[in-house]
Enzyme design. Structure first.
Site, mmCIF file in Angstrom:
data_model
loop_
_atom_site.group_PDB
_atom_site.id
_atom_site.type_symbol
_atom_site.label_atom_id
_atom_site.label_comp_id
_atom_site.label_asym_id
_atom_site.label_seq_id
_atom_site.Cartn_x
_atom_site.Cartn_y
_atom_site.Cartn_z
ATOM 1 N N HIS A 260 39.873 77.041 38.455
ATOM 2 C CA HIS A 260 39.278 77.460 37.430
ATOM 3 C C HIS A 260 39.875 76.162 36.124
ATOM 4 O O HIS A 260 38.543 75.688 35.562
ATOM 5 C CB HIS A 260 40.374 78.016 36.297
ATOM 6 C CG HIS A 260 40.469 78.066 35.810
ATOM 7 N ND1 HIS A 260 39.676 79.520 34.897
ATOM 8 C CD2 HIS A 260 40.676 77.654 34.061
ATOM 9 C CE1 HIS A 260 38.874 79.644 33.390
ATOM 10 N NE2 HIS A 260 39.886 79.106 32.946
ATOM 11 N N GLU A 261 40.329 75.291 36.293
ATOM 12 C CA GLU A 261 40.975 73.763 35.869
ATOM 13 C C GLU A 261 40.054 72.901 35.641
ATOM 14 O O GLU A 261 39.183 71.970 35.088
ATOM 15 C CB GLU A 261 42.050 73.726 34.876
ATOM 16 C CG GLU A 261 42.819 74.325 34.524
ATOM 17 C CD GLU A 261 43.130 75.157 33.316
ATOM 18 O OE1 GLU A 261 42.296 73.894 33.421
ATOM 19 O OE2 GLU A 261 43.232 76.260 32.855
ATOM 20 N N HIS A 264 36.651 73.314 34.552
ATOM 21 C CA HIS A 264 36.447 72.286 32.743
ATOM 22 C C HIS A 264 36.163 71.199 32.719
ATOM 23 O O HIS A 264 35.354 70.405 32.335
ATOM 24 C CB HIS A 264 38.103 72.183 32.267
ATOM 25 C CG HIS A 264 37.790 73.957 31.437
ATOM 26 N ND1 HIS A 264 37.311 74.493 31.053
ATOM 27 C CD2 HIS A 264 38.903 75.300 31.763
ATOM 28 C CE1 HIS A 264 37.835 75.751 30.445
ATOM 29 N NE2 HIS A 264 38.489 76.156 30.781
ATOM 30 N N GLU A 290 34.044 77.428 28.982
ATOM 31 C CA GLU A 290 34.969 78.449 29.521
ATOM 32 C C GLU A 290 33.558 78.656 30.384
ATOM 33 O O GLU A 290 34.012 79.537 31.880
ATOM 34 C CB GLU A 290 35.220 79.975 28.668
ATOM 35 C CG GLU A 290 35.759 80.662 29.262
ATOM 36 C CD GLU A 290 37.207 80.163 29.860
ATOM 37 O OE1 GLU A 290 37.530 80.905 30.470
ATOM 38 O OE2 GLU A 290 37.475 79.073 28.820
#
Length: 491
Positions: A260-261, A264, A290
């Site tokens: 997930h990170e 980003h 997001e």
């Protein structure tokens, strides 16, 4: 030329923000506890300097004069983004800014002890002050921008988005989501899922995470992975700082958090180098940011083809076990179970948590709901969306989030907007490049190349609406998100 003066001024601001970002990362990861007070004071001083930079009295004259400069299309958009940043910093009177900061600090500090004590009565008077001041700020912003009170707050996080659009998108989601949640739960009752058998040593989890980050194209020459209490992606595009947290009993959570990170981070690393020091070179919105993390985690990371590639890596780092079979991983990473806590929610139930909060915060700011009535509304919506009651359970109900304690109203919709954006991008990508089964198995770099061309390189040079339309060939729609969830979870 006035535009050149503005560029130099905002580049200086970027340098200050760069230092703040790295100091904040160090505070969350490596700083000894004894340094916290001094660091907080230093960061506070830095925040004041940044705010002063945005309130420089020369800026108004420069903006007026720059309208007459000979600017190309990108410079004109850059001017608009600088003006937007300046406008947001000067809309509210200083006494209101101070009052909101003080009320938010008091409320947030008290929340840390009142939430575990399930003490809504103790929290309410503090929260009422936050709501009152937030309404006052929203009114000031609304008058200046010609928007409704809630839309003026939404504009801070999702420029161009309006509650009328959200009402349509979320109304559509709310029409079919409860039925899908029930259907998937019934389907999964008959599935057998083997739990992963730990322990999973932290050093091996980190090694696995770094390998997956490399696989996902993370540039370690311009970033690194560390540990913090709460995972985040920070720093600046040239120096992206990711964090995660490890649990030796559960490798699944930390690994997907890293994926997930990394989404980003890849967005940050992919922003156009020539614009990175100006507002126009920053991420378009919270929702678009997001969308990239959810694209990596949900569209790619929980796809069966991705998990099939992950299975041998897990065995390599932790040894063979039946739970590492690709089909079991696919079942494990797609479990659906309604729960009270938003941050623990699965991909299907998560939008319900966001829509609940949107409904409440919109009506709080517009004056259609009072703070004292929040628990009752919360319980009604939890029962409607997830079949759960929070009556009397404030800890796991209306006290569970930190966002509202400091007046961060307008932020929550970005989470589900990100999921909607990600699904629309994923659908368009597969129409143009082929299925994820093929791309993940044979040509993962093509996925990142497409995102770079369609999303990352545009930064804030395009509006969100224009960005989504040029990337996907259609206007923003919740239909791809519905198709994605139904295909993955109900077949």
């Amino acid at each position: 030329m006035s535009y050149s003066a503005l560029e130099q001024h905002f580049e200086q601001l970027h340098h200050l923000q760069h230092l703040g970002a790295i100091c904040g990362w160090d505070q969350a990861t490596m700083m000894p506890a004894g340094g916290n007070e001094a660091r907080a004071e230093a960061l506070g001083t830095l925040a004041v300097l940044c705010h002063q930079q945005l309130q420089d009295p020369r800026l108004g004259d420069w903006f007026t004069a720059a309208e007459h400069d000979a600017l190309n299309a990108e410079q004109q958009q850059s001017l608009a983004e600088m003006r937007r940043a300046w406008r947001d910093a000067t809309l509210l009177p200083a006494d209101l800014v101070r009052a909101r900061s003080l009320a938010g600090s008091r409320c947030e500090h008290a929340w840390r002890s009142l939430r575990p004590a399930n003490d809504w009565a103790g929290f309410l008077p503090l929260f009422e002050e936050v709501v009152s001041l937030s309404r006052e700020a929203a009114s000031a912003r609304a008058d200046a921008l010609g928007l409704s009170r809630y839309d003026s707050l939404l504009e801070q996080y999702e420029p161009g988005m309006r509650s009328q659009t959200l009402d349509g998108l979320f109304g559509e989601l709310g029409g079919w989501l409860p039925g899908l949640i029930a259907e998937v739960q019934e389907k999964q009752r008959f599935e057998t899922v083997l739990p992963l058998q730990g322990p999973f040593a932290t050093d091996k989890q980190k090694a696995l995470g770094l390998e997956v980050m490399g696989w996902l194209g993370f540039d370690f020459h311009h970033g690194r992975l560390d540990v913090s209490a709460h995972p985040f992606c920070g720093g600046v595009s040239e120096d992206v700082r990711l964090t995660t947290r490890y649990d030796e009993a559960d490798v699944a959570q930390a690994l997907m958090g890293i994926v997930h990170e990394t989404g980003h981070a890849r967005y940050e690393q992919g922003l156009p180098a020539q614009w990175r020091r100006l507002p126009v070179g920053q991420a378009r919105s919270m929702g678009v940011h997001e969308s990239q993390s959810l694209f990596f985690e949900m569209q790619l990371g929980r796809h069966p083809a991705f998990l099939a590639r992950l299975a041998p890596l897990l065995a390599q780092h932790f040894g063979e076990q039946p739970a590492f079979a690709a089909d079991n991983l696919a079942r494990l990473y797609t479990r659906v179970k309604p729960g009270f806590i938003r941050v623990d929610a699965d991909e299907v139930t998560y939008p319900a948590h966001v829509m609940l909060r949107y409904d409440i915060e919109r009506d709080l700011i517009e004056g259609r709901l009072e703070a004292r009535d929040l628990p009752e509304r919360w319980d009604q919506l939890m029962q409607h969306y997830l079949g759960l009651s929070t009556k009397g359970n404030y800890t796991n109900g209306c006290l569970q989030d930190i966002h509202w304690t400091d007046g961060s109203f307008g932020y929550f919709p970005s989470y589900t907007l990100g999921a909607i954006y990600a699904a629309q991008l994923a659908e368009a990508m597969q129409q143009q490049l082929g299925t994820f089964e093929r791309l993940i198995g044979e040509d993962l770099p093509a996925v990142f190349g497409w995102l770079e061309q369609k999303v990352w390189r545009h930064a804030s040079l395009l509006s969100t609406e224009a960005l989504m339309t040029q990337a996907s060939g259609q206007a923003l729609s919740a239909a791809p998100f519905e198709r994605h969830l139904k295909q993955r979870y109900s077949g």
